[in-house]
Motif scaffolding. Sequence first.
Motif: not given
Length: 844
Positions: A99-107, A123-128, A22-28
């Motif tokens: 799907g994982y990126d959006q789930a983490v965003f919602l969490l 959750i923030l610390k687990s991402t990059f 989960a490094q790149t994402t095109t989400g909003t």
Amino acid sequence: MKVKNSLVVFCILFLSALDCGAQTTTGTLVVPRYPGISTDSIRKELRSSRHDTLRVKSLLKLSSIYFRRRSIDLKNLDTALVYAKDAAKLSRILKFKSGYDQAVFLLCKTYIDIPDVINADNILKSTFGEQKVRLLLVIGEHYMYQPGEKPENLNKAFLYLKSAETTGQKIKSVHWINEAIIALGKYYFISGNFNMGKQNFLKVISYYQKTGDTYKQAEWWSDLGRYLPENDSTFLYKLSCKSNAVNLFQNLKKEKEMAHEWFDMADINKNHNRFKEAEQQYLKAIAIYKKIGHQSLANASTSLAESYQFEGNVEKALIYALQGLYLYKQVKGSSSLISYSYMILGDIYRELGEPEKSVIYYRKTLDITINSAFTDYFGYIPIKRLSEGLIQQDRAKEALDFIRNFSLRRPAINAIDRQILANSIADCYNALKNYKTAEKYYLQMIRLDEPAELSKGKQIIFKRSITGSEAYYVVSKFYVEQKQYEKAAPYLSKALTMSRLSPVLEKDIKLIESQIDSAAGNYLHAMMSYKRHTQLKDSIANVSKTKQLSTLKIQFETSQKENDIKLLRKEALLQKRQLELSTQTRNFTLGGILMLFLLLGVSYNRFRLKQRKNLLLEEQQKIINIKNVSLLNLIDEKEWLLKEVHHRVKNNLQIIVSLLNTQSVYLKDETAVNAILESRHRVQAMSMLHQRIYQSDNMSGISMSPYIHELVGYLVDSFNTGLSVIFNISIDDIDLDLNKAVPIGLILNEAVTNALKYAFPNKMEGIVHVILARQPDNYLLLQIQDNGIGLPEEFNFEEIKSFGIKLIKGLSEDLGGEMVIANDKGIRIEIRFENIVSTHQTMF
């Protein structure tokens, strides 16, 4: 304990992030909306869905919907959290990155709203990478929009937003750098640094100008016009930004976006009493919404009605308000929009001098808003308007009691609501002739004016509030009514020196001013004020209304004359007809009397015949009832006996199972032990069937879905596979008699046992599919398939001589079905047989 749970969440999410990449994402930064989709329909999809990406999307939809319902009930956040966790877990298993990126965003969004800052930060610390920038912006915007805009929250917001910009620059993600710059621009606007905020927006707009992305330019011009705080010095620049967006959308031929911008420009002009400009822009938006069939047509019509109402054109306001309400109901608009329409209709009828109707619409507004997510949409304005309507009907005591009860249930929090509450209570006491208490509340209203004025532009209700000129006018009017002209004068002077007055308010102020000047002996100025009052009154009065009334009067008079002529003609015809009818009536009366006697005679004869038949029928019914009771007793006794038989068969089978268990303990030969255990499973499968029959009210058939679930569960527990083998069971709603249910149970026992014993060696993970489904032409399909190691491709299934396979073949023949055994990425067993209902019930 909470810290320990937080650490667990952090570790799981960190490992999951690495696993999913989960490094790149095109989400909003916006949680999606799903209008028109019910949670029941999504849950129904979920129950029948497989563990695939479609299931993840359904879980994400449910999480988003419940997140957006948080303002109705905070418990919805807990539900949103559960679905987001399930989506994240399944996405990780499927390696479904988006799907994982959006789930983490919602969490993260849900945790920060609960608020559970520890888990949000974990959750923030687990991402990059880009996902980290996204979550930094989520948390930063949360602090930025905290109620009250406290300095400590704004400081936290700045740190997160600045960190997002820095991280975006490090990873060279243009999209997220621009998102961070825009978020900082919003921060500067809230902090009062308008120039820095504009510079940030213009920096992003400039970038898209260079890249030639016209649509993005238009979007950010539109957002600059939306987020720039609105006041007398900024609203023209806001209009300029919106105008730029309109021109760009026009070049792109984006009609819907153009209409939205015209709508926004009209709202800005309406807020600053530029009603002519607002009218033109609303009409442009309405024309486009009509053309493309957009549901915003209802909102635009209602907003135009509000503009006409503020301008004093109540006739046009009423037309568009009723049209807006009709359209809202046609498209099933949200409760907030319908309450908005009711509020405007209440204001219009108030200005038309119809307090009874206005009170009805204000009550409808409160009925919708008091128990909804839009409680603060109008604040205390409907309460004020409703109380004014009741006062006009000489129901001031009722109004005061209503206000007191309402304020206890929903205390006024912000300055505008407190000022409106003070004004409403003062009006009630004034109407009740308790002038001393009324004066106390009127002065309290004035003390609240300055803090209420500071809320200007931040609340949608401001246009209807009494803040500013109206508050001072209300106090001066109160003192004039009390003949205390000297006290009234300074308040009226203050009202005249404040912001631009609406025509209606200026008209009222000039009337009070003329009365104060007259009392002070300043007759010349009093005459000038009164003249101005008359001019405004005449200009506000709609000439078309007079013409319309004249036309209606002429039409009414013409219609009345035509009706009079018609009535005279009808009277003449009636008189003639009455003479003819009087002769006919006499003849008909004599004939009618004769016929009446004849009918009475026939009726009496029929009554006697029916009475005899009824007596015979009653005797026959008594005999039938006695026989029915006997038959019911026999049926009940038969069903009880059948259940008892099945119960005893089940008990006997259980004894056999126990004997087999006991026997297996004393056997040393592994082959013999296995044979005993397999026999035990077969007997248990039949025992379960008999148990289901005697426990069920339906003696004619067995529901296969719960039976198969129970049987598979028993076998899984027997072999103790843990979670390494997953069963995907899909059973249609099918009832079968015992003749078919027993073979199916034994076939399932053999097939599932083989899969558990041989398909997945060395605790290998796998899936076993068990399907019983209806087929065309009244056939049923039983399928057991695993994705295990299977058999060698050259293997000939006809050569299999095991007892289990022979048993399955024999049982398939008992069902009258066709059996297929194939090596299809594992072993697949299919049996297709006709669903013929038995003509008798078999006990054993």
